[in-house]
Enzyme design. Sequence first.
Site, PDB file in Angstrom:
ATOM      1  N   TYR A   1      57.974  39.672  36.603  1.00 44.72           N
ATOM      2  CA  TYR A   1      59.277  39.149  37.016  1.00 44.72           C
ATOM      3  C   TYR A   1      60.231  39.195  35.831  1.00 44.72           C
ATOM      4  O   TYR A   1      59.818  39.256  34.666  1.00 44.72           O
ATOM      5  CB  TYR A   1      59.168  37.725  37.581  1.00 44.72           C
TER       6      TYR A   1
ATOM      7  N   HIS B   1      49.928  32.183  30.513  1.00 44.85           N
ATOM      8  CA  HIS B   1      50.697  33.208  31.209  1.00 44.85           C
ATOM      9  C   HIS B   1      51.709  33.786  30.235  1.00 44.85           C
ATOM     10  O   HIS B   1      52.425  33.055  29.543  1.00 44.85           O
ATOM     11  CB  HIS B   1      51.382  32.534  32.404  1.00 44.85           C
TER      12      HIS B   1
ATOM     13  N   ASP C   1      42.923  15.403  65.426  1.00 44.79           N
ATOM     14  CA  ASP C   1      42.347  15.167  66.751  1.00 44.79           C
ATOM     15  C   ASP C   1      40.843  15.098  66.601  1.00 44.79           C
ATOM     16  O   ASP C   1      40.243  15.776  65.762  1.00 44.79           O
ATOM     17  CB  ASP C   1      42.794  16.211  67.765  1.00 44.79           C
TER      18      ASP C   1
END
Length: 820
Positions: free
Chosen positions: A263, A232, A552
């Site tokens: 960013y 990156h 469940d």
Amino acid sequence: MSSTPATRPRGPRVVVIGAGIVGCSLADELTARGWTDVTVLEQGPLPAPGGSTSHAPGLVFRTSPSKTLTEFARYTVEKFGSLRVDGVSCFDQVGGLELATTPGRLADLHRRAGYAASWGVRGEIVSAARCKELWPLLDESAVLGGFHTPDDGLARALLAARAQMECAESRGARFLDRHTVTGIEREDGRVTAVVTDRGCFPADHVVSAAGFWGPVIGRMAGVDVPLQPLAHQYAKTRRLPELAGAVAEASRPILRFQDRDLYFREHHDRIGIGSYAHRPLPVDPFAVLAYDEARAKDMPMPSSYPFTAEDWAPSWDDCRRLLPALRGSEVEEGFNGVFSFTPDGMPVLGESRELRGFWLAEAVWVTHSAGVAKAVAEWMVDGRASLDLHECDLTRFEDAQRSPSYVRERGSQQFVEVYDVLHPLQPMEQPRPLRVSPFHARQQELGAYFLEGGGWERPHWYEANAPLADGLRLPERDAWSARYWSPIAAAEAKATREKVALYDMTPLRRLEVTGPGALGFLQRMTTNNLRKKPGAVTYTLLLDETGGVRSDLTVARLAPDRFQVGANSPADLDWLIRHAPGDVHLRDITSGTCCIGVWGPLARDLVQPLTHDDFSHEGFGYFRAKQTHLGHVPVTAMRLSYVGELGWELYTTADLGLRLWDTLWQAGQPHGVIAAGRSAFNSLRLEKGYRAWGVDMTDEHNPYEAGVGFAVRMDKDGFVGQEELQGLAGTEPARRLTPLILDDPASVVLGKEPVYVGGTPAGYVTSASYGYTLGRCVAYAWLPSLATGTGVHIEYFGEKVAATVAEEPLFDPKMTRIRR
């Protein structure tokens, strides 16, 4: 008498592999809980060993669609904010600012603000002018608005690692650098030691916190680690005159320009920029250089690859458009830093069943590091974490999702999608199709619109049913809720209520439990009474030791020592195998079998002529099972209904599946049979209030809160979690899963939205769908106990939508349609 320091129990011997932020955090969390015999092994030098932590930019944004990830990040902020080294804080709470430069992104920021409100994160949508105030270098004209989270900020990752290392050492842990792991020793299926180039370290527990080296350690242990490292890009500008004289490392919020996958953060008078805009750059973890080998090749560390300028150029243009101050600057330094991605973007946590005592704490970013460490430490010491971790459990991936090519392809796509606006129903695009039911060819002929889950192709509606939607009066949907939806779903729901429909239930997990101890084992592991004659089907729960709902199940007793269990995830099989005695055998039969749900008021008219067995209500009661033949096909028929209508689940082997479909389809033509998809299915099940485990309830909830206390038999012999439920039956829980009906017939919500009571966020939506029979959207939400009729508001893209607490079941409360 209390123990003296010399004799105080130190707990089991733990070896943690990797002294990055995760390994250091875990050592601190374990020793704080009394497990002080902890050794952390690191192949590089401390305190900066050269993994992802050593180059991490330290951004901590807490808001996520995942409640679990948000909780991890919340704890990381709290903990790092309390740590200091040499008077320097390990966290700068400068806040976070996400920008919108397109209407679609601004709408998504409203959705993210909803997540923040749901999970208790402070944040607000702000104007372009306010964005400019928070970040004066912005070109305000390019911005439509932003999402400001004032409590987010920058983690000093290496400093936080050092602080926690020192805390752990003060309690007895030791950290050994320059120790390269070369092997994992085992005996009788349990880990016994870690072998390094500098000696062997006996261990009762080993934790791989090796970051992008995780697959390397996993191979030594014989444990699959589905993780793909990728590089990156990160760059720093020259000194900027606009930031001259900066005293603090950072004073402005961390900035995200997600429309361009960028960013930004301050480094005193420079700006650091990270980019996800470039092509994926996968890295082979087995080819990553050791620390000294990397240094010898002029690499600052193993995780720092040379900067690829050609990948950076488009991002630099985007940076200069957003921040005009950069137009006279240039990149002074940059690198391609390696870190980890999984096929679904979530961490990989938990203990391996194949090698007991071997744990994974992998694919964890700095953002979530302390929270993950706390959860894993709780899991190891107490037997469970205080958070629901099913999204991170190492068992969650299917076998079909563990091939190296799948992990590489999906991991690379996760990199691409880091900042994408993703719809909750949006399926992966490749590799598809991966898993298909035996009915796939027929579904394609009917124009099935497939979405994907667990690798399975799942029809959500069928274009062949489009004529049935003509004339239906449905409210117009907004663009977001209209994605991955069709009015055909309403027609399919209506046909199920009025006639009969076939549903492909093959992707639902099926386990076979056999052996002389099968009944006693299942009685001990589940909450309901299974001591019934063969032919009985029982809805029951798997609890953990604290009474939380792990899953469940639907359990059919097909013979005295043979049971078929309808389960949810691979974790169910893993949990049962871990507890099974030697006279019980378990296997997953999902791939070798298939299932069709035949539901609707004409279901008996369709099925009965195909068999000599009695399918009347008297001859084949609700929650019963029968092994029979339909035409030429042997089937296990169970009279169950997840949609609230008469019908059966019909199981057969995969090789006979297509014949079963064709038999039912032909027999159903006189009755107007259709094939129906999961979109209609979800609407129908919510009208009946049927829970979906992992969405509506998890192990953070007990059965009475979740509204499934009817499946608990406190009077039967001991079962797992029983003691923790004592005294809860019949009492009003402080919170409960609450049915809501939206007041406006035109309103729709999708799930995870915040719910406001008296103007204050009080909970969040779990499942939601338009109830076509009711003519209103149905939403289930975790809320404080509220009286039926109480008005609430659900926030949907920044708008407050009125809803009312309803009494369940919303549809057919006397169950007359199922029991006929």
